[in-house]
Design a protein around this motif. Structure first.
Motif, PDB file in Angstrom:
ATOM      1  N   ASN A 139       0.819  -1.215   0.000  1.00  0.00           N
ATOM      2  CA  ASN A 139       0.000   0.000   0.000  1.00  0.00           C
ATOM      3  C   ASN A 139       0.854   1.267   0.000  1.00  0.00           C
ATOM      4  N   ASP A 140       2.108   1.158  -0.414  1.00  0.00           N
ATOM      5  CA  ASP A 140       3.011   2.315  -0.427  1.00  0.00           C
ATOM      6  C   ASP A 140       2.817   3.114  -1.708  1.00  0.00           C
ATOM      7  N   GLU A 141       2.622   4.421  -1.570  1.00  0.00           N
ATOM      8  CA  GLU A 141       2.468   5.300  -2.730  1.00  0.00           C
ATOM      9  C   GLU A 141       3.793   5.563  -3.451  1.00  0.00           C
ATOM     10  N   LEU A 142       4.900   5.189  -2.846  1.00  0.00           N
ATOM     11  CA  LEU A 142       6.221   5.493  -3.396  1.00  0.00           C
ATOM     12  C   LEU A 142       6.829   4.262  -4.074  1.00  0.00           C
ATOM     13  N   MET A 143       7.349   4.452  -5.279  1.00  0.00           N
ATOM     14  CA  MET A 143       8.136   3.413  -5.936  1.00  0.00           C
ATOM     15  C   MET A 143       9.436   3.216  -5.155  1.00  0.00           C
ATOM     16  N   HIS A 144       9.821   1.974  -4.930  1.00  0.00           N
ATOM     17  CA  HIS A 144      11.046   1.697  -4.186  1.00  0.00           C
ATOM     18  C   HIS A 144      12.214   1.451  -5.138  1.00  0.00           C
ATOM     19  N   HIS A 145      13.391   1.892  -4.716  1.00  0.00           N
ATOM     20  CA  HIS A 145      14.618   1.737  -5.487  1.00  0.00           C
ATOM     21  C   HIS A 145      15.571   0.816  -4.723  1.00  0.00           C
ATOM     22  N   TYR A 146      16.249  -0.037  -5.471  1.00  0.00           N
ATOM     23  CA  TYR A 146      17.134  -1.031  -4.854  1.00  0.00           C
ATOM     24  C   TYR A 146      18.526  -0.866  -5.446  1.00  0.00           C
ATOM     25  N   HIS A 147      19.472  -0.509  -4.582  1.00  0.00           N
ATOM     26  CA  HIS A 147      20.842  -0.244  -5.004  1.00  0.00           C
ATOM     27  C   HIS A 147      21.707  -1.483  -4.772  1.00  0.00           C
ATOM     28  N   PHE A 148      22.217  -2.042  -5.861  1.00  0.00           N
ATOM     29  CA  PHE A 148      23.217  -3.106  -5.786  1.00  0.00           C
ATOM     30  C   PHE A 148      24.581  -2.434  -5.879  1.00  0.00           C
ATOM     31  N   GLU A 149      25.444  -2.681  -4.910  1.00  0.00           N
ATOM     32  CA  GLU A 149      26.740  -2.007  -4.864  1.00  0.00           C
ATOM     33  C   GLU A 149      27.858  -3.011  -4.622  1.00  0.00           C
ATOM     34  N   VAL A 150      29.003  -2.748  -5.220  1.00  0.00           N
ATOM     35  CA  VAL A 150      30.217  -3.497  -4.916  1.00  0.00           C
ATOM     36  C   VAL A 150      31.311  -2.495  -4.578  1.00  0.00           C
ATOM     37  N   TYR A 151      32.088  -2.825  -3.549  1.00  0.00           N
ATOM     38  CA  TYR A 151      33.173  -1.971  -3.078  1.00  0.00           C
ATOM     39  C   TYR A 151      34.487  -2.747  -3.143  1.00  0.00           C
ATOM     40  N   ALA A 152      35.515  -2.117  -3.686  1.00  0.00           N
ATOM     41  CA  ALA A 152      36.869  -2.662  -3.661  1.00  0.00           C
ATOM     42  C   ALA A 152      37.616  -2.075  -2.464  1.00  0.00           C
ATOM     43  N   LEU A 153      38.177  -2.940  -1.633  1.00  0.00           N
ATOM     44  CA  LEU A 153      38.807  -2.506  -0.388  1.00  0.00           C
ATOM     45  C   LEU A 153      40.299  -2.804  -0.378  1.00  0.00           C
ATOM     46  N   ASP A 154      41.019  -2.037   0.429  1.00  0.00           N
ATOM     47  CA  ASP A 154      42.467  -2.215   0.534  1.00  0.00           C
ATOM     48  C   ASP A 154      42.863  -3.143   1.684  1.00  0.00           C
ATOM     49  N   VAL A 155      41.902  -3.840   2.265  1.00  0.00           N
ATOM     50  CA  VAL A 155      42.169  -4.799   3.351  1.00  0.00           C
ATOM     51  C   VAL A 155      41.529  -6.146   2.983  1.00  0.00           C
ATOM     52  N   PRO A 156      42.140  -7.264   3.419  1.00  0.00           N
ATOM     53  CA  PRO A 156      41.573  -8.581   3.091  1.00  0.00           C
ATOM     54  C   PRO A 156      40.337  -8.925   3.903  1.00  0.00           C
ATOM     55  N   SER A 157      40.156  -8.247   5.037  1.00  0.00           N
ATOM     56  CA  SER A 157      39.001  -8.526   5.896  1.00  0.00           C
ATOM     57  C   SER A 157      38.595  -7.260   6.640  1.00  0.00           C
ATOM     58  N   LEU A 158      37.303  -7.105   6.876  1.00  0.00           N
ATOM     59  CA  LEU A 158      36.812  -5.988   7.686  1.00  0.00           C
ATOM     60  C   LEU A 158      36.836  -6.319   9.174  1.00  0.00           C
ATOM     61  N   GLY A 159      37.138  -7.554   9.515  1.00  0.00           N
ATOM     62  CA  GLY A 159      37.238  -7.935  10.921  1.00  0.00           C
ATOM     63  C   GLY A 159      35.904  -8.041  11.633  1.00  0.00           C
ATOM     64  N   LEU A 160      34.836  -8.175  10.862  1.00  0.00           N
ATOM     65  CA  LEU A 160      33.508  -8.287  11.465  1.00  0.00           C
ATOM     66  C   LEU A 160      33.213  -9.741  11.804  1.00  0.00           C
ATOM     67  N   SER A 161      32.451  -9.934  12.875  1.00  0.00           N
ATOM     68  CA  SER A 161      32.063 -11.280  13.273  1.00  0.00           C
ATOM     69  C   SER A 161      30.707 -11.223  13.963  1.00  0.00           C
ATOM     70  N   GLY A 162      30.108 -12.387  14.189  1.00  0.00           N
ATOM     71  CA  GLY A 162      28.800 -12.404  14.818  1.00  0.00           C
ATOM     72  C   GLY A 162      27.742 -11.885  13.860  1.00  0.00           C
ATOM     73  N   PRO A 163      26.558 -11.561  14.367  1.00  0.00           N
ATOM     74  CA  PRO A 163      25.449 -11.117  13.507  1.00  0.00           C
ATOM     75  C   PRO A 163      25.529  -9.634  13.156  1.00  0.00           C
ATOM     76  N   PHE A 164      26.523  -9.257  12.352  1.00  0.00           N
ATOM     77  CA  PHE A 164      26.713  -7.849  12.012  1.00  0.00           C
ATOM     78  C   PHE A 164      25.685  -7.397  10.978  1.00  0.00           C
ATOM     79  N   GLU A 165      25.362  -6.084  11.010  1.00  0.00           N
ATOM     80  CA  GLU A 165      24.335  -5.508  10.136  1.00  0.00           C
ATOM     81  C   GLU A 165      24.935  -4.408   9.256  1.00  0.00           C
ATOM     82  N   GLY A 166      24.059  -3.777   8.474  1.00  0.00           N
ATOM     83  CA  GLY A 166      24.513  -2.858   7.451  1.00  0.00           C
ATOM     84  C   GLY A 166      25.305  -1.659   7.959  1.00  0.00           C
TER      85      GLY A 166
END
Length: 207
Positions: A152-179
Motif C-alpha cells: 500500500n506504499d504510494e512510493l516506488m522503491h529503489h534497490y541499489h546493488f553495490e560493490v566496493y573494492a577494499l584495501d584490506v583482506p578482511s573488515l574484521g567483522l564477526s557475529g550477527p553484524f548488520e549494514g
C-alpha cells in the motif's frame, strides 16, 4: 569499476524471480522465488584485497503503523530509511562474480544462517527486524532476501546493488553484524565502487 547485474537494467523494474514478495490478486503479496541475481564486476584498482557487496532500499517507511493495512496508504512524503537486503563482506580479491542463486534460492522462513557462506561472509539483513513480530517467520536472516515493499506504499522503491573494492583482506567483522556496521568498518578502506539500481513495487496503482 564496473558492475553488471544480470537481468536488471538500470532504472527499470527488478524481475519477480529476484523478489522475496510478488504481487497477488487475492492477498496483495505472496512469496517469490527470492533468488539472488548474478553480479559480476571488473576494472578494480590495483591494491584491491577484498570486496563487499551490498543491496539496500532507501525508500522504506520510517514508521510502520500503516504498512500493509487494508484501507490505508503509506504516503509518499513519509520520511524514509535504509533497509538492507544483502550484505556480503570479505569476498577474496580474486573473486569477481556472485552467481545467480549462490546466496539465496527461495524464501526460507526464519532465515538463513549468517556467517561464512559460499562466497564471503554473510551479514544480517533487515528482514530480521521487520519479521520479528511474526511467529511463523521470526528469525535471523543472513545473506540475500529480495524486494518486498509495502503493497500500500504510494512510493516506488529503489534497490541499489553495490560493490566496493577494499584495501584490506578482511573488515574484521564477526557475529550477527548488520549494514551500519559494514559501512562503518569500510570507512577509509574503499578504493573504488560501482552501483546498479532497479525499482520494484507491489502497489498495483504503480505497476
Amino acid at each position: 569499476m564496473k558492475l553488471h547485474v544480470k537481468g536488471i537494467t538500470e532504472g527499470e523494474r527488478i524481475p519477480d524471480k529476484f523478489a522475496f514478495g510478488v504481487y497477488s490478486d487475492e492477498d496483495h503479496m505472496s512469496f517469490g522465488p527470492n533468488r539472488n541475481p548474478d553480479l559480476s564486476w571488473s576494472d578494480a584498482p590495483d591494491g584491491t584485497k577484498s570486496y563487499v557487496v551490498l543491496m539496500f532500499d532507501p525508500d522504506v517507511p520510517s514508521k510502520a503503523d500503516d504498512v500493509n493495512q487494508e484501507g490505508k496508504v503509506v504516503p509518499k512524503d513519509l520520511p524514509r530509511v535504509d533497509f538492507f537486503h544483502w550484505l556480503l563482506v570479505d569476498i577474496p580479491g580474486d573473486i569477481t562474480r556472485v552467481p545467480e542463486a549462490a546466496d539465496s534460492d527461495g524464501v526460507i522462513p526464519k532465515g538463513k544462517e549468517p556467517g561464512p557462506g559460499t562466497i564471503g561472509l554473510r551479514g544480517v539483513n533487515t528482514f530480521t527486524h521487520f519479521l520479528a513480530g511474526n511467529p511463523d517467520m521470526a528469525g535471523t536472516y543472513g545473506g540475500y532476501d529480495g524486494p518486498c515493499p509495502p503493497w500500500n506504499d504510494e512510493l516506488m522503491h529503489h534497490y541499489h546493488f553495490e560493490v566496493y573494492a577494499l584495501d584490506v583482506p578482511s573488515l574484521g567483522l564477526s557475529g550477527p553484524f548488520e549494514g551500519d556496521a559494514v559501512r562503518e568498518a569500510m570507512k577509509g578502506h574503499v578504493l573504488d565502487s560501482a552501483r546498479v539500481t532497479g525499482t520494484y513495487t507491489l502497489n498495483p496503482d504503480l505497476m
